[in-house]
Design a protein around this motif. Structure first.
Motif, PDB file in Angstrom:
ATOM      1  N   GLY A 135      -1.306 -46.686   0.641  1.00 18.66           N
ATOM      2  CA  GLY A 135      -0.673 -46.315  -0.694  1.00 18.66           C
ATOM      3  C   GLY A 135      -0.177 -47.693  -1.166  1.00 18.66           C
ATOM      4  O   GLY A 135      -0.297 -47.931  -2.634  1.00 18.66           O
ATOM      5  N   TYR A 136       0.338 -48.505  -0.582  1.00 21.39           N
ATOM      6  CA  TYR A 136       0.749 -49.898  -0.983  1.00 21.39           C
ATOM      7  C   TYR A 136      -0.454 -50.669  -1.419  1.00 21.39           C
ATOM      8  O   TYR A 136      -0.534 -51.464  -2.518  1.00 21.39           O
ATOM      9  CB  TYR A 136       1.711 -50.461   0.109  1.00 21.39           C
ATOM     10  N   LEU A 137      -1.449 -50.484  -0.583  1.00 19.04           N
ATOM     11  CA  LEU A 137      -2.538 -51.449  -0.572  1.00 19.04           C
ATOM     12  C   LEU A 137      -3.549 -51.061  -1.846  1.00 19.04           C
ATOM     13  O   LEU A 137      -3.958 -51.820  -2.838  1.00 19.04           O
ATOM     14  CB  LEU A 137      -3.502 -51.299   0.468  1.00 19.04           C
ATOM     15  N   LEU A 260       2.409 -47.327  -8.745  1.00 20.57           N
ATOM     16  CA  LEU A 260       3.602 -46.595  -8.363  1.00 20.57           C
ATOM     17  C   LEU A 260       3.093 -45.181  -7.574  1.00 20.57           C
ATOM     18  O   LEU A 260       3.777 -44.812  -6.741  1.00 20.57           O
ATOM     19  CB  LEU A 260       4.658 -46.485  -9.207  1.00 20.57           C
ATOM     20  N   ALA A 261       2.328 -44.335  -8.284  1.00 19.33           N
ATOM     21  CA  ALA A 261       1.665 -43.142  -7.831  1.00 19.33           C
ATOM     22  C   ALA A 261       1.146 -43.348  -6.562  1.00 19.33           C
ATOM     23  O   ALA A 261       1.334 -42.272  -5.861  1.00 19.33           O
ATOM     24  CB  ALA A 261       0.797 -42.573  -8.764  1.00 19.33           C
ATOM     25  N   CYS A 262       0.421 -44.178  -6.260  1.00 19.28           N
ATOM     26  CA  CYS A 262      -0.106 -44.375  -4.887  1.00 19.28           C
ATOM     27  C   CYS A 262       0.765 -44.618  -3.776  1.00 19.28           C
ATOM     28  O   CYS A 262       0.821 -44.292  -2.662  1.00 19.28           O
ATOM     29  CB  CYS A 262      -1.037 -45.979  -4.990  1.00 19.28           C
ATOM     30  N   ILE A 263       1.835 -45.337  -4.167  1.00 14.00           N
ATOM     31  CA  ILE A 263       2.869 -45.522  -3.086  1.00 14.00           C
ATOM     32  C   ILE A 263       3.775 -44.201  -2.832  1.00 14.00           C
ATOM     33  O   ILE A 263       3.720 -43.808  -1.745  1.00 14.00           O
ATOM     34  CB  ILE A 263       3.946 -46.617  -3.615  1.00 14.00           C
ATOM     35  N   ILE A 264       4.059 -43.513  -3.980  1.00 14.17           N
ATOM     36  CA  ILE A 264       4.566 -42.118  -3.911  1.00 14.17           C
ATOM     37  C   ILE A 264       3.668 -41.165  -2.946  1.00 14.17           C
ATOM     38  O   ILE A 264       4.292 -40.682  -2.118  1.00 14.17           O
ATOM     39  CB  ILE A 264       4.908 -41.557  -5.523  1.00 14.17           C
ATOM     40  N   SER A 265       2.212 -41.144  -3.412  1.00 14.26           N
ATOM     41  CA  SER A 265       1.447 -40.237  -2.661  1.00 14.26           C
ATOM     42  C   SER A 265       1.235 -40.440  -1.494  1.00 14.26           C
ATOM     43  O   SER A 265       1.144 -39.843  -0.410  1.00 14.26           O
ATOM     44  CB  SER A 265       0.060 -40.114  -3.422  1.00 14.26           C
ATOM     45  N   GLY A 280      -3.662 -31.567  -4.533  1.00  9.94           N
ATOM     46  CA  GLY A 280      -2.875 -31.359  -5.635  1.00  9.94           C
ATOM     47  C   GLY A 280      -3.129 -32.490  -6.843  1.00  9.94           C
ATOM     48  O   GLY A 280      -3.111 -32.093  -7.853  1.00  9.94           O
ATOM     49  N   ALA A 281      -3.389 -33.720  -6.310  1.00  7.96           N
ATOM     50  CA  ALA A 281      -3.433 -34.703  -7.145  1.00  7.96           C
ATOM     51  C   ALA A 281      -4.786 -34.459  -8.254  1.00  7.96           C
ATOM     52  O   ALA A 281      -5.093 -34.765  -9.139  1.00  7.96           O
ATOM     53  CB  ALA A 281      -3.521 -36.150  -6.773  1.00  7.96           C
ATOM     54  N   ASP A 318      -4.428 -39.868  -5.473  1.00  8.19           N
ATOM     55  CA  ASP A 318      -5.292 -39.283  -4.160  1.00  8.19           C
ATOM     56  C   ASP A 318      -5.992 -40.561  -3.528  1.00  8.19           C
ATOM     57  O   ASP A 318      -6.569 -40.158  -2.483  1.00  8.19           O
ATOM     58  CB  ASP A 318      -6.231 -38.157  -4.673  1.00  8.19           C
ATOM     59  N   SER A 319      -6.334 -41.464  -4.216  1.00 15.77           N
ATOM     60  CA  SER A 319      -7.056 -42.694  -3.513  1.00 15.77           C
ATOM     61  C   SER A 319      -6.814 -43.061  -2.185  1.00 15.77           C
ATOM     62  O   SER A 319      -7.757 -43.111  -1.318  1.00 15.77           O
ATOM     63  CB  SER A 319      -7.335 -43.763  -4.583  1.00 15.77           C
ATOM     64  N   PRO A 320      -5.502 -43.700  -1.913  1.00 14.17           N
ATOM     65  CA  PRO A 320      -5.252 -44.108  -0.594  1.00 14.17           C
ATOM     66  C   PRO A 320      -5.244 -42.775   0.286  1.00 14.17           C
ATOM     67  O   PRO A 320      -5.456 -43.113   1.555  1.00 14.17           O
ATOM     68  CB  PRO A 320      -3.726 -44.479  -0.950  1.00 14.17           C
TER      69      PRO A 320
END
Length: 389
Positions: A135-137, A260-265, A280-281, A318-320
């Motif tokens: 998610g961070y990456l 930010l969305a990646c970290i949250i997901s 869901g995403a 949804d990517s990470p």
């Protein structure tokens, strides 16, 4: 714990710096068009050729199993330095469309040694909680993608060449930083030789196959959306001529909030399930695709901007999770090859959607053709929803 946090920070920071090469051309597209007399369709061509270069690079990297046979940190650094060098070539005054396409192609080629290899390095360090780490990456990739737009907005006192030189300098620094600060991870299992049957083997795993197919649907939408965000805002300015929204700044915000969305997901996937959050995403992003024309033509300008910001978060969230599912369900000795192969196919799909929309965008009468973006997320959702147990 401190060591793990340090490693994650270095990987994420280096990924951010290096992936700024990806949309460096898009960030200064208007200047490139003016400087070299490019046709109106050049934006789509220059975006797609980076994807084509990335596809070619990932195919070569996968066939030769670079990320599994050799130190991934070294592969990352060499790719970053070569990508930065090619990117600098854009500022040559003798460029024409053909040479610019070649330069962007090779930029994409060397990005194949940065993005999926960075995920491989993270997987070698974070066997548990991989979704959060990715998610961070991936968030760093998103910020790197948005960064050239921000540079363009802030560089009113500088030339567009300064934006290109800055992104190349940052990418070089990021590659060296990762090589010096992140040695091979404790969970790395080196591959011994190239085996074409590995490709068939990973796709025989139904969990891997479902994650890959969901990712392919996601990729139909993602890069086409990113490529056309400035187009959306420019077209909206034409529709509301008194507003004059800043194109580069808003493009940076719409794309950048996806980080930010990646970290949250990543955290949601850990708390719930990666597959469930990814579904869901996909569903919500697909709904945004369907609502886009109505919001564009009927909503208040502020509502339209809020809608774009929300869509910018959902389109990448949804990517990470997909990358985590792919890495989790691939054999350890070919994990890097599996990630690279899935990226290769996904980016090939992104070229189709970008070029399709690029051809249709010459019609200035409406933006209803962007409904075609919904095909990807809804197919991806279907692959995950109805996966046979």
């Amino acid at each position: 714990m401190k060591s793990s946090r340090r490693v994650l920070f270095l990987i994420v920071f280096a990924q951010f710096l290096c992936t700024s090469l990806w949309f460096a051309g898009n960030g200064v597209m208007a200047d490139l068009s003016a400087a070299f007399g490019l046709p109106a369709a050049a934006m789509g061509y220059l975006t797609s050729v980076v994807q084509l270069g990335f596809i070619s690079g990932t195919l070569v990297f996968a066939l030769l199993s670079f990320a599994d046979r050799f130190s991934p940190s070294k592969v990352f650094m060499i790719s970053a330095l070569l990508g930065a060098l090619v990117n600098v070539g854009i500022i040559w005054e003798g460029n024409q469309l053909g040479s610019l396409l070649a330069l962007r192609f090779f930029t994409g080629f060397f990005l194949a040694g940065i993005y999926p290899v960075g995920m491989k390095i993270a997987a070698d360090y974070f066997e548990k909680g991989l979704g959060v780490s990715l998610g961070y990456l991936v968030g760093a990739l998103v910020l790197g993608t948005a960064f050239p737009h921000l540079l363009k907005e802030l560089s009113t006192d500088y030339s567009w060449q300064a934006v290109i030189l800055t992104t190349s300098g940052l990418a070089s620094f990021g590659g060296v930083l990762l090589f010096l600060g992140v040695p091979d991870g404790p969970f790395r299992k080196a591959g011994q030789k190239v085996n074409i049957q590995d490709f068939q083997r990973v796709f025989a795993n139904k969990e891997f196959r479902a994650a890959a197919l969901g990712y392919f649907g996601h990729m139909w939408e993602l890069y086409a959306f990113w490529a056309f965000v400035p187009f959306f805002i420019e077209r909206f300015n034409n529709y509301w001529p008194d507003l004059g929204f800043p194109v580069s700044l808003l493009s940076c915000l719409v794309i950048g909030l996806g980080g930010l969305a990646c970290i949250i997901s990543g955290y949601l996937g850990k708390a719930l399930s990666n597959k469930g959050v990814a579904k869901g995403a996909l569903l919500l992003s697909g709904i945004c695709c369907l609502l886009f024309p109505t919001v564009f033509y009927e909503a208040h300008p502020v509502a339209f901007l809020v809608f774009l910001l929300v869509w910018g978060m959902l389109v990448i969230a949804d990517s990470p999770l997909f990358s985590s599912l792919v890495a989790k369900n691939a054999p350890a000795e070919i994990k890097g090859t599996a990630l690279t192969l899935v990226n290769c196919i996904g980016f090939a799909i992104s070229i189709l959607s970008i070029e399709l929309l690029n051809a249709l965008s010459t019609d200035n009468s409406s933006i209803y053709f962007f409904l075609l973006l919904a095909i990807g997320p809804f197919l991806g959702f279907t692959f995950l929803q109805f996966q046979r147990k």
